[in-house]
Motif scaffolding. Structure first.
Motif, PDB file in Angstrom:
ATOM      1  N   MET A   1       0.825  -1.168   0.000  1.00  0.00           N
ATOM      2  CA  MET A   1       0.000   0.000   0.000  1.00  0.00           C
ATOM      3  C   MET A   1       0.878   1.244   0.000  1.00  0.00           C
ATOM      4  O   MET A   1       1.835   1.358   0.755  1.00  0.00           O
ATOM      5  N   ALA A   2       0.548   2.243  -0.854  1.00  0.00           N
ATOM      6  CA  ALA A   2       1.335   3.472  -0.981  1.00  0.00           C
ATOM      7  C   ALA A   2       0.922   4.454   0.098  1.00  0.00           C
ATOM      8  O   ALA A   2      -0.244   4.524   0.470  1.00  0.00           O
ATOM      9  N   PRO A   3       1.911   5.224   0.604  1.00  0.00           N
ATOM     10  CA  PRO A   3       1.551   6.219   1.629  1.00  0.00           C
ATOM     11  C   PRO A   3       0.710   7.331   1.003  1.00  0.00           C
ATOM     12  O   PRO A   3       0.939   7.740  -0.121  1.00  0.00           O
ATOM     13  N   THR A   4      -0.247   7.787   1.757  1.00  0.00           N
ATOM     14  CA  THR A   4      -1.113   8.863   1.270  1.00  0.00           C
ATOM     15  C   THR A   4      -0.764  10.149   2.022  1.00  0.00           C
ATOM     16  O   THR A   4      -0.360  10.114   3.191  1.00  0.00           O
ATOM     17  N   ILE A   5      -0.903  11.263   1.332  1.00  0.00           N
ATOM     18  CA  ILE A   5      -0.637  12.569   1.945  1.00  0.00           C
ATOM     19  C   ILE A   5      -1.944  13.059   2.545  1.00  0.00           C
ATOM     20  O   ILE A   5      -2.955  13.176   1.850  1.00  0.00           O
ATOM     21  N   THR A   6      -1.894  13.297   3.793  1.00  0.00           N
ATOM     22  CA  THR A   6      -3.100  13.780   4.464  1.00  0.00           C
ATOM     23  C   THR A   6      -3.002  15.284   4.640  1.00  0.00           C
ATOM     24  O   THR A   6      -1.938  15.884   4.530  1.00  0.00           O
ATOM     25  N   ALA A   7      -4.116  15.888   4.947  1.00  0.00           N
ATOM     26  CA  ALA A   7      -4.156  17.335   5.158  1.00  0.00           C
ATOM     27  C   ALA A   7      -3.339  17.719   6.380  1.00  0.00           C
ATOM     28  O   ALA A   7      -2.718  18.782   6.415  1.00  0.00           O
ATOM     29  N   ALA A   8      -3.293  16.872   7.378  1.00  0.00           N
ATOM     30  CA  ALA A   8      -2.548  17.186   8.602  1.00  0.00           C
ATOM     31  C   ALA A   8      -1.063  17.252   8.321  1.00  0.00           C
ATOM     32  O   ALA A   8      -0.364  18.141   8.805  1.00  0.00           O
ATOM     33  N   THR A  10       0.411  17.929   5.463  1.00  0.00           N
ATOM     34  CA  THR A  10       0.653  19.100   4.628  1.00  0.00           C
ATOM     35  C   THR A  10       0.648  20.364   5.486  1.00  0.00           C
ATOM     36  O   THR A  10       1.489  21.242   5.317  1.00  0.00           O
ATOM     37  N   GLN A  11      -0.249  20.419   6.431  1.00  0.00           N
ATOM     38  CA  GLN A  11      -0.324  21.569   7.342  1.00  0.00           C
ATOM     39  C   GLN A  11       0.946  21.638   8.188  1.00  0.00           C
ATOM     40  O   GLN A  11       1.492  22.717   8.394  1.00  0.00           O
ATOM     41  N   ASP A  12       1.426  20.500   8.656  1.00  0.00           N
ATOM     42  CA  ASP A  12       2.660  20.477   9.449  1.00  0.00           C
ATOM     43  C   ASP A  12       3.848  20.962   8.625  1.00  0.00           C
ATOM     44  O   ASP A  12       4.715  21.690   9.123  1.00  0.00           O
ATOM     45  N   GLN A  13       3.892  20.575   7.364  1.00  0.00           N
ATOM     46  CA  GLN A  13       4.986  21.018   6.497  1.00  0.00           C
ATOM     47  C   GLN A  13       4.932  22.528   6.274  1.00  0.00           C
ATOM     48  O   GLN A  13       5.970  23.188   6.256  1.00  0.00           O
ATOM     49  N   LEU A  14       3.741  23.085   6.126  1.00  0.00           N
ATOM     50  CA  LEU A  14       3.609  24.535   5.950  1.00  0.00           C
ATOM     51  C   LEU A  14       4.058  25.293   7.193  1.00  0.00           C
ATOM     52  O   LEU A  14       4.740  26.311   7.101  1.00  0.00           O
ATOM     53  N   VAL A  15       3.680  24.791   8.363  1.00  0.00           N
ATOM     54  CA  VAL A  15       4.086  25.424   9.611  1.00  0.00           C
ATOM     55  C   VAL A  15       5.600  25.361   9.756  1.00  0.00           C
ATOM     56  O   VAL A  15       6.254  26.340  10.127  1.00  0.00           O
ATOM     57  N   LEU A  16       6.194  24.218   9.452  1.00  0.00           N
ATOM     58  CA  LEU A  16       7.641  24.058   9.534  1.00  0.00           C
ATOM     59  C   LEU A  16       8.343  24.994   8.538  1.00  0.00           C
ATOM     60  O   LEU A  16       9.331  25.644   8.875  1.00  0.00           O
ATOM     61  N   SER A  17       7.820  25.079   7.327  1.00  0.00           N
ATOM     62  CA  SER A  17       8.387  25.956   6.314  1.00  0.00           C
ATOM     63  C   SER A  17       8.318  27.411   6.773  1.00  0.00           C
ATOM     64  O   SER A  17       9.268  28.174   6.603  1.00  0.00           O
TER      65      SER A  17
END
Length: 154
Positions: A1-8, A10-17
């Motif tokens: 099964m392939a990993p899926t990108i969740t909204a959470a 993506t939000q964490d990556q934006l905060v980190l960025s």
């Protein structure tokens, strides 16, 4: 099964960025401020030498002196504009009086206009004399901020 990108995630990556970019943006902002203050200091070099040639000026001192110089320049500009307007008005009145005075026999309206302009010119001369004397006395009594030493809290 392939990993899926969740909204959470993506939000964490934006905060980190955002957290990584914020110090860089703040550093660039401080560099722009410091660069502008240095430019002001170089533009107002002679003014700084008048104040305290041996002292190190703080950013607040540079900004205060800049405000004083700009205020003084603005006042000089206003005085020049007012003088030009007064000169233009006086010349206009002189030309009208000259034109109305050319006729030997004056009509009632010409006499009234001449009297009006004479009274107007007398009023303007009376207004200008006290104004210039009060301006001179007030400027000589008040010490201008540009000629006083910069304020320091210690």
């Amino acid at each position: 099964m392939a990993p899926t990108i969740t909204a959470a995630s993506t939000q964490d990556q934006l905060v980190l960025s955002h957290k990584l970019r914020k110090p860089l943006v703040e550093k660039l902002r401080r560099e722009r401020i410091n660069s502008s203050i240095e430019q002001l200091k170089s533009l107002l070099g002679p003014e700084f030498l008048k104040q305290q040639p041996d002292s190190k000026l703080e950013k607040a001192d540079i900004l205060e002196m800049t405000v004083c110089v700009l205020t003084r320049l603005q006042q000089q500009n206003q005085k020049q504009h007012q003088a030009a307007a007064d000169q233009g008005f006086s010349r206009c009145v002189q030309e009208v009086v000259h034109f109305l005075s050319r006729d030997q026999e004056k009509t009632q309206s010409q006499r009234r206009l001449l009297n009006h302009f004479n009274k107007l010119q007398d009023l303007r001369e009376a207004d200008l004399c006290p104004l210039s004397s009060t301006v001179q006395t007030s400027t000589s009594k008040d010490k201008s901020p540009a000629s006083s030493a910069p304020w320091r809290p210690w």
